[in-house]
Motif scaffolding. Structure first.
Motif, PDB file in Angstrom:
ATOM      1  N   SER A  50       7.296  -8.168 -19.282  1.00 29.14           N
ATOM      2  CA  SER A  50       7.895  -6.910 -18.702  1.00 29.14           C
ATOM      3  C   SER A  50       7.600  -5.788 -19.929  1.00 29.14           C
ATOM      4  O   SER A  50       7.224  -5.975 -20.958  1.00 29.14           O
ATOM      5  CB  SER A  50       9.639  -6.828 -18.607  1.00 29.14           C
ATOM      6  N   ILE A  51       7.713  -4.594 -19.334  1.00 27.80           N
ATOM      7  CA  ILE A  51       7.660  -3.263 -20.255  1.00 27.80           C
ATOM      8  C   ILE A  51       8.873  -2.422 -19.510  1.00 27.80           C
ATOM      9  O   ILE A  51       9.001  -2.420 -18.453  1.00 27.80           O
ATOM     10  CB  ILE A  51       6.257  -2.306 -19.884  1.00 27.80           C
ATOM     11  N   SER A  52       9.514  -2.177 -20.445  1.00 31.78           N
ATOM     12  CA  SER A  52      10.843  -1.203 -20.205  1.00 31.78           C
ATOM     13  C   SER A  52      10.753   0.137 -21.067  1.00 31.78           C
ATOM     14  O   SER A  52      10.077   0.103 -22.075  1.00 31.78           O
ATOM     15  CB  SER A  52      12.160  -1.841 -20.660  1.00 31.78           C
ATOM     16  N   ILE A  53      11.355   1.084 -20.725  1.00 35.62           N
ATOM     17  CA  ILE A  53      11.220   2.311 -21.158  1.00 35.62           C
ATOM     18  C   ILE A  53      12.874   2.940 -21.048  1.00 35.62           C
ATOM     19  O   ILE A  53      13.209   3.055 -19.757  1.00 35.62           O
ATOM     20  CB  ILE A  53      10.224   3.265 -20.741  1.00 35.62           C
ATOM     21  N   SER A  54      13.520   3.211 -22.218  1.00 35.25           N
ATOM     22  CA  SER A  54      14.974   3.443 -21.969  1.00 35.25           C
ATOM     23  C   SER A  54      15.161   4.785 -22.837  1.00 35.25           C
ATOM     24  O   SER A  54      14.230   5.305 -23.353  1.00 35.25           O
ATOM     25  CB  SER A  54      15.802   2.509 -22.881  1.00 35.25           C
ATOM     26  N   GLY A  55      16.032   5.466 -22.501  1.00 29.69           N
ATOM     27  CA  GLY A  55      16.513   6.732 -23.059  1.00 29.69           C
ATOM     28  C   GLY A  55      15.903   8.041 -22.143  1.00 29.69           C
ATOM     29  O   GLY A  55      15.547   8.753 -22.610  1.00 29.69           O
ATOM     30  N   ILE A  56      15.739   7.615 -20.829  1.00 30.42           N
ATOM     31  CA  ILE A  56      15.162   8.613 -20.021  1.00 30.42           C
ATOM     32  C   ILE A  56      15.911   8.982 -18.757  1.00 30.42           C
ATOM     33  O   ILE A  56      16.759   8.181 -18.503  1.00 30.42           O
ATOM     34  CB  ILE A  56      13.867   8.054 -19.286  1.00 30.42           C
ATOM     35  N   TYR A  57      16.207  10.412 -18.597  1.00 31.66           N
ATOM     36  CA  TYR A  57      17.054  10.815 -17.446  1.00 31.66           C
ATOM     37  C   TYR A  57      16.367  10.188 -15.917  1.00 31.66           C
ATOM     38  O   TYR A  57      15.315  10.248 -15.757  1.00 31.66           O
ATOM     39  CB  TYR A  57      16.788  12.297 -17.261  1.00 31.66           C
ATOM     40  N   ASN A  58      17.691   9.775 -15.307  1.00 35.93           N
ATOM     41  CA  ASN A  58      16.931   9.115 -14.066  1.00 35.93           C
ATOM     42  C   ASN A  58      17.717   9.826 -12.737  1.00 35.93           C
ATOM     43  O   ASN A  58      17.372   9.238 -11.541  1.00 35.93           O
ATOM     44  CB  ASN A  58      17.625   7.714 -13.812  1.00 35.93           C
ATOM     45  N   SER A  59      18.383  11.063 -13.034  1.00 37.87           N
ATOM     46  CA  SER A  59      18.831  11.717 -11.924  1.00 37.87           C
ATOM     47  C   SER A  59      18.706  13.255 -12.000  1.00 37.87           C
ATOM     48  O   SER A  59      18.565  13.760 -13.058  1.00 37.87           O
ATOM     49  CB  SER A  59      20.504  11.631 -11.707  1.00 37.87           C
ATOM     50  N   GLY A  60      18.828  14.128 -10.672  1.00 35.53           N
ATOM     51  CA  GLY A  60      18.410  15.475 -10.851  1.00 35.53           C
ATOM     52  C   GLY A  60      18.487  15.899  -9.249  1.00 35.53           C
ATOM     53  O   GLY A  60      18.589  15.258  -8.380  1.00 35.53           O
ATOM     54  N   THR A  61      18.353  17.327  -9.305  1.00 35.13           N
ATOM     55  CA  THR A  61      18.360  17.976  -8.079  1.00 35.13           C
ATOM     56  C   THR A  61      16.902  18.727  -7.991  1.00 35.13           C
ATOM     57  O   THR A  61      16.651  19.302  -8.794  1.00 35.13           O
ATOM     58  CB  THR A  61      19.561  18.955  -8.059  1.00 35.13           C
ATOM     59  N   TYR A  62      16.218  18.388  -6.910  1.00 41.47           N
ATOM     60  CA  TYR A  62      14.825  19.167  -6.858  1.00 41.47           C
ATOM     61  C   TYR A  62      15.234  20.179  -5.517  1.00 41.47           C
ATOM     62  O   TYR A  62      15.685  19.780  -4.427  1.00 41.47           O
ATOM     63  CB  TYR A  62      13.918  18.175  -6.228  1.00 41.47           C
ATOM     64  N   THR A  63      14.640  21.223  -5.861  1.00 39.59           N
ATOM     65  CA  THR A  63      14.836  22.337  -4.969  1.00 39.59           C
ATOM     66  C   THR A  63      13.404  22.632  -4.299  1.00 39.59           C
ATOM     67  O   THR A  63      12.368  22.766  -5.213  1.00 39.59           O
ATOM     68  CB  THR A  63      15.261  23.663  -5.347  1.00 39.59           C
ATOM     69  N   PHE A  64      13.191  22.658  -3.214  1.00 41.18           N
ATOM     70  CA  PHE A  64      11.787  22.844  -2.557  1.00 41.18           C
ATOM     71  C   PHE A  64      11.234  24.100  -2.952  1.00 41.18           C
ATOM     72  O   PHE A  64      11.870  25.125  -2.940  1.00 41.18           O
ATOM     73  CB  PHE A  64      11.901  22.956  -0.932  1.00 41.18           C
ATOM     74  N   GLY A  65       9.856  24.074  -3.524  1.00 41.46           N
ATOM     75  CA  GLY A  65       9.272  25.205  -3.752  1.00 41.46           C
ATOM     76  C   GLY A  65       9.709  25.718  -5.192  1.00 41.46           C
ATOM     77  O   GLY A  65       9.148  26.740  -5.896  1.00 41.46           O
ATOM     78  N   SER A  66      10.704  25.174  -5.852  1.00 42.46           N
ATOM     79  CA  SER A  66      11.151  25.593  -7.377  1.00 42.46           C
ATOM     80  C   SER A  66      11.154  24.470  -8.440  1.00 42.46           C
ATOM     81  O   SER A  66      10.665  24.615  -9.522  1.00 42.46           O
ATOM     82  CB  SER A  66      12.659  26.200  -7.078  1.00 42.46           C
TER      83      SER A  66
END
Length: 559
Positions: A204-220
């Motif tokens: 396995s390879i893991s990467i921790s300490g990364i943001y996993n959620s957000g809001t995407y606005t089309f075109g922005s």
């Protein structure tokens, strides 16, 4: 599509960024007319992933993420369309409806829509792929849609989401409306870095300490990026540790929310449980591929393990592998590099033999076996060909155990401790390899060298301390034994170095036979003197019948 590389973990981890711009547009499709107006339809352009590693090397894209070659007429996407009535009032004409390639054009199906024919009645189009994300999209007429998204932990469940926006398109349009899709995530993958990795199977390879959620606005783009998660891929990839080799296949490309991050941790774990960690920082942008090139540097004083990995005891805490040798060099000779053993040399934790033993039988006591002698201190130090010497003796011998007993016990150690794949077999160390061992593990400083004025004839060199008292063998013993004790505490079987009156009341020396020759009749030894002197000695003959020498055979391995 590709992932981003494991920066060189010279540990040294290497983050490579190479930009490869993409684009591919399908030709405009034929128009269909209806009700004296033109049907709304589209031409589609899909991006190729950009290589954007931060430190310099090339990458390739994986097949699973969508590229211009894989987004074909067999796919479909969803569309939102808002219509302006000409006075700035918007209404939603098309709400998350499917667009497919039908009758040679990209059009909404089964419903069809047509242009108003009035220029100031404009349209805003918002397209997205895949259609499965519809439930995560919010939209108000006249405003850009938003996507609320949390990235799944496992790479195989992560989506390559693409969006396209085309605003203020005139209502009297009579041609296909271009939709240029863009990837909204950064792609992260891993490969073997410049300094290589141990061969083996990557669990396995893991990467921790990364943001996993957000809001995407089309075109922005993205906003409200938050959360923290550990992302894991489990490729079960068998690697040889060769620089540039992919660790993760395209299926295991991570699709990450674009973000700036610091102090994220990459953990690479082998199927034996051996794991390496590296802290990274970076800036991931949408549509870019980041390949982290992972390397595990070889550090003197670390350990070589039964699974062919190397490193500290802590890195092997959860491993089923055991330490089998102490690393005393992080480079090898040109000849050994030719065999593929370029990482270093390590000396066995145990003796292959200890007791009285001759270098060779009387039959071979007066022959120069290697074709070369080492009669000055510089040539002694430069002889790193223990493997080649051992191979030469094995080829010459008709019965190794009786012809060359010293070599026999060193070689026979392969039956006691099985050498890992992609390493050499155990062999009898050369005097130059013992020299590196003495400096790097026994920690004998070169400032204490004492070269006998009669080195060539009497046969010994170094080492005293500065006040002339002989104590170097005790220093060497204690430093090497400290390494052995650490391995012993980790569950390894070890043989400690013994020398001096505290170990032997009768002041017995320990003679480490080498595979190097001073002459046709005399080989070299590394002598741990009972009185405190550490020497390169050649005063004993190959077939010594007069001295009762305490010989210690401690083999070496190249990897």
């Amino acid at each position: 599509m590709g992932k981003k590389s494991l920066r060189d973990i010279n540990v040294s981890l290497l983050l490579l960024i190479i930009i490869s711009m993409f684009c591919s547009c399908a030709a405009d499709m034929n128009m269909l007319n209806g009700n004296n107006n033109n049907q709304i339809n589209f031409s589609v352009s899909v991006p190729v992933w950009k290589n954007a590693d931060s430190l310099s090397s090339s990458k390739t894209s994986r097949a699973t993420p969508i590229t211009d070659t894989s987004f074909g007429a067999d796919k479909n996407f969803n569309l939102i369309a808002d219509q302006n009535d000409g006075a700035g009032n918007y209404s939603t004409l098309i709400d998350k409806e499917s667009v497919s390639f039908t009758n040679n054009i990209w059009q909404t199906t089964p419903s069809h829509y047509y242009w108003s024919g009035t220029a100031n009645k404009t349209m805003n189009f918002y397209a997205y792929y895949p259609t499965s994300i519809s439930g995560n999209i919010s939209h108000t007429a006249g405003a850009s849609p938003t996507l609320s998204y949390t990235v799944p932990n496992d790479a195989v469940n992560q989506l390559d989401i693409m969006t396209a926006t085309a605003n203020n398109i005139n209502g009297n349009t009579n041609s296909s409306t271009p939709l240029t899709f863009n990837h909204i995530f950064a792609a992260v993958k891993f490969a073997v870095g410049t300094n290589g990795l141990p061969s083996g199977t990557i669990k396995s390879i893991s990467i921790s300490g990364i943001y996993n959620s957000g809001t995407y606005t089309f075109g922005s783009g993205w906003s409200n990026v938050t959360g923290s998660n550990t992302f894991v891929i489990s490729p079960s990839t068998v690697i040889t540790g060769t620089s540039g080799a992919n660790i993760t296949s395209d299926t295991y490309t991570l699709m990450m929310i674009p973000q700036i991050f610091t102090s994220a941790t990459i953990t690479l774990t082998y199927n034996t449980g051996t794991s390496y960690k590296q802290i990274i920082s970076g800036n991931w942008t949408a549509g870019a591929t980041y390949t982290y090139n992972l390397s595990k540097p070889v550090n003197v004083g670390d350990y070589y393990y039964s699974d062919g990995t190397w490193g500290t005891i802590a890195e092997h805490t959860n491993s089923t592998a055991k330490p089998i040798a102490v690393i005393f060099s992080n480079s090898t000779s040109a000849i050994d590099k030719g065999y593929g053993w370029k990482h270093g040399y390590a000396i066995a934790l145990q003796y292959a033999y200890k007791g009285t033993l001759n270098w060779s039988s009387s039959t071979y006591a007066n022959t120069l076996e290697m074709g070369q002698t080492y009669t000055d201190i510089s040539s002694v130090e430069s002889d790193l060909e223990g493997y080649t010497h051992t191979k030469t003796i094995i080829t010459k011998s008709t019965n190794l155990s009786t012809d060359y007993p010293t070599f026999y016990y060193a070689y026979n150690y392969n039956n006691t401790v099985v050498p890992p794949t992609n390493s050499s077999r155990w062999f009898l160390a050369s005097i130059g390899q013992y020299h590196l061992f003495s400096i790097n593990i026994c920690k004998i400083p070169t400032s204490t060298y004492y070269l006998s004025s009669t080195f060539i004839s009497s046969g010994w060199a170094w080492a005293r301390n500065d006040n002339g008292a002989f104590n170097s063998s005790f220093l060497a013993r204690d430093n090497f034994n400290a390494c052995l004790t650490t391995a012993e505490n980790a569950g390894a079987s070890v043989d400690k170095v013994l020398c001096g009156s505290s170990d032997y009341p009768d002041w017995v020396d320990s003679w480490y036979n080498s595979s190097s020759e001073y002459s046709a009749t005399n080989p070299y030894f590394l002598l741990f003197g009972a009185g405190g002197d550490l020497m390169y000695d050649h005063r004993r003959t190959k077939n010594n019948t007069t001295d009762n020498l305490r010989v210690c055979i401690r083999p070496v391995i190249a990897f």
